[in-house]
Design an enzyme around this catalytic site. Structure first.
Site, short mmCIF file in Angstrom:
data_model
loop_
_atom_site.label_atom_id
_atom_site.label_comp_id
_atom_site.label_asym_id
_atom_site.label_seq_id
_atom_site.Cartn_x
_atom_site.Cartn_y
_atom_site.Cartn_z
N HIS A 144 0.86 -1.18 0.00
CA HIS A 144 0.00 0.00 0.00
C HIS A 144 0.89 1.23 0.00
CE1 HIS A 144 -3.31 2.67 0.80
NE2 HIS A 144 -2.73 3.10 1.91
N LYS A 165 -0.52 10.63 0.78
CA LYS A 165 0.44 10.12 -0.21
C LYS A 165 0.05 10.55 -1.63
CE LYS A 165 -0.26 5.88 1.13
NZ LYS A 165 -1.13 6.15 2.30
N ASP A 183 -1.77 4.06 -4.65
CA ASP A 183 -2.57 3.25 -3.73
C ASP A 183 -2.04 1.82 -3.60
OD1 ASP A 183 -4.82 2.98 -1.93
OD2 ASP A 183 -5.64 1.60 -3.42
N ARG A 249 18.01 14.36 12.54
CA ARG A 249 18.25 15.73 12.08
C ARG A 249 19.61 15.89 11.41
NH1 ARG A 249 16.49 20.03 16.55
NH2 ARG A 249 16.76 21.34 14.70
#
Length: 324
Positions: A144, A165, A183, A249
């Site tokens: 998915h 998405k 999808d 980070r």
């Protein structure tokens, strides 16, 4: 997991034109299916050396094997053919449109083993057949997500349903990038470290945008906005922002994920209002390409800081004793 198999009749139907195949004899399908991608040339088995006879593979008879059979007397030829059928085999393919000895056809019919013939030369035929078998037996999965080609890098966007998405992919299309699948992404492992993703065969290049419905990317953005398949190179996981989570980070820690046993980079992107995920996606693609070419910005920055600290420490040590 059930082991995949291939019927000889399906091989014939799928590759009849590609491999210039035709059925010889009266048997189209035998009791033994094809279960491995490798092929075998049974030249030594025909002469009597059976220790390395790989009968579970498709048997390829080229000019050398057929010439050997045709130059033996009838008794030796019959014995050689009997050796070939001494173990269960899935099928026999003769190349170069060679005339097949009648003993071979007779034993094949009696053993219910299909014989195919190709007009191709033996070596090119083996290459093409191996490519077909590798593709057929390749491991597959269904995920998915949304797959987009961004600057030539396959980004697989994953995350919970409704996280955005498709909307990110739509924004990337507006900026000139290309949609592969939305999808549902069908993933195939085509080599030890290569994953190829593509969309559903019948729903390819359609997207569901909440509030709008189904749209056709091909019709809206044109042929340049879509592609049939693309190598999956980076997984971009979309997650809700959590201030308690320790997000990466500095970029010194390479996060990885495994799909069908293939390790690929994974980037987790926190979502919150106002964040431009489209530009970040483009940066992910470009940064991945830099790493492919051996340039790692995080490591480069870290090494620069280390060098600066070493230089600063040496300078302070020197000035400490310089009292004039």
């Amino acid at each position: 997991m059930k082991k995949k198999s291939l019927a000889v009749s399906q091989l014939l139907n799928d590759t009849r034109e590609l491999l210039s195949l035709e059925l010889v004899g009266s048997v189209e399908e035998g009791p033994i299916p094809i279960t491995v991608t490798d092929i075998h040339r049974p030249g030594l088995a025909l002469t009597g050396f059976m220790q390395n006879y790989l009968h579970e593979r498709i048997q390829i008879l080229g000019e050398t094997e057929i010439l050997y059979l045709n130059t033996r007397d009838e008794a030796v030829r019959s014995l050689s053919v009997e050796r070939l059928f001494s173990a269960p085999i899935a099928g026999i393919i003769v190349t170069r449109s060679l005339d097949i000895p009648k003993e071979l056809v007779r034993h094949a019919n009696e053993s219910q083993v299909p014989i195919l013939r190709s007009s191709m030369l033996t070596t090119p035929f083996i290459h093409e057949l191996t490519k077909y078998l590798d593709d057929y037996f390749a491991e597959t999965d269904q995920m998915h997500g949304t797959l987009v080609d961004v600057y030539g890098v396959g980004l697989l966007f994953t995350g919970r349903s409704g996280i955005g998405k498709s909307e990110i992919a739509l924004d990337l299309l507006e900026r000139g990038h290309r949609l592969v699948a939305d999808d549902t992404v069908h993933v195939k492992k085509v080599a030890d470290d290569v994953l190829i993703g593509r969309g559903h065969e019948h729903l390819q290049h359609f997207m569901e945008i909440r509030g709008i419905g189904i749209i056709s990317v091909h019709d809206l953005f044109g042929i340049r906005a879509v592609r049939v398949q693309k190598r999956i190179e980076v997984e971009v996981t979309l997650e809700e922002w959590d201030m308690k989570k320790d997000w990466n980070r500095a970029g010194l820690e390479d996060r990885r994920t495994s799909i069908l046993g293939v390790d690929i980079p994974q980037v987790a992107i926190p979502l919150f209002p106002g964040k431009n995920i489209t530009v970040i996606s483009e940066v992910i693609a470009m940064n991945h390409m830099l790493k492919v070419y051996g340039i790692n910005a995080a490591e480069k920055f870290n090494n620069l800081l280390i060098d600066m600290m070493k230089s600063d420490r040496q300078t302070r040590q020197y000035l400490k004793h310089d009292t004039e």
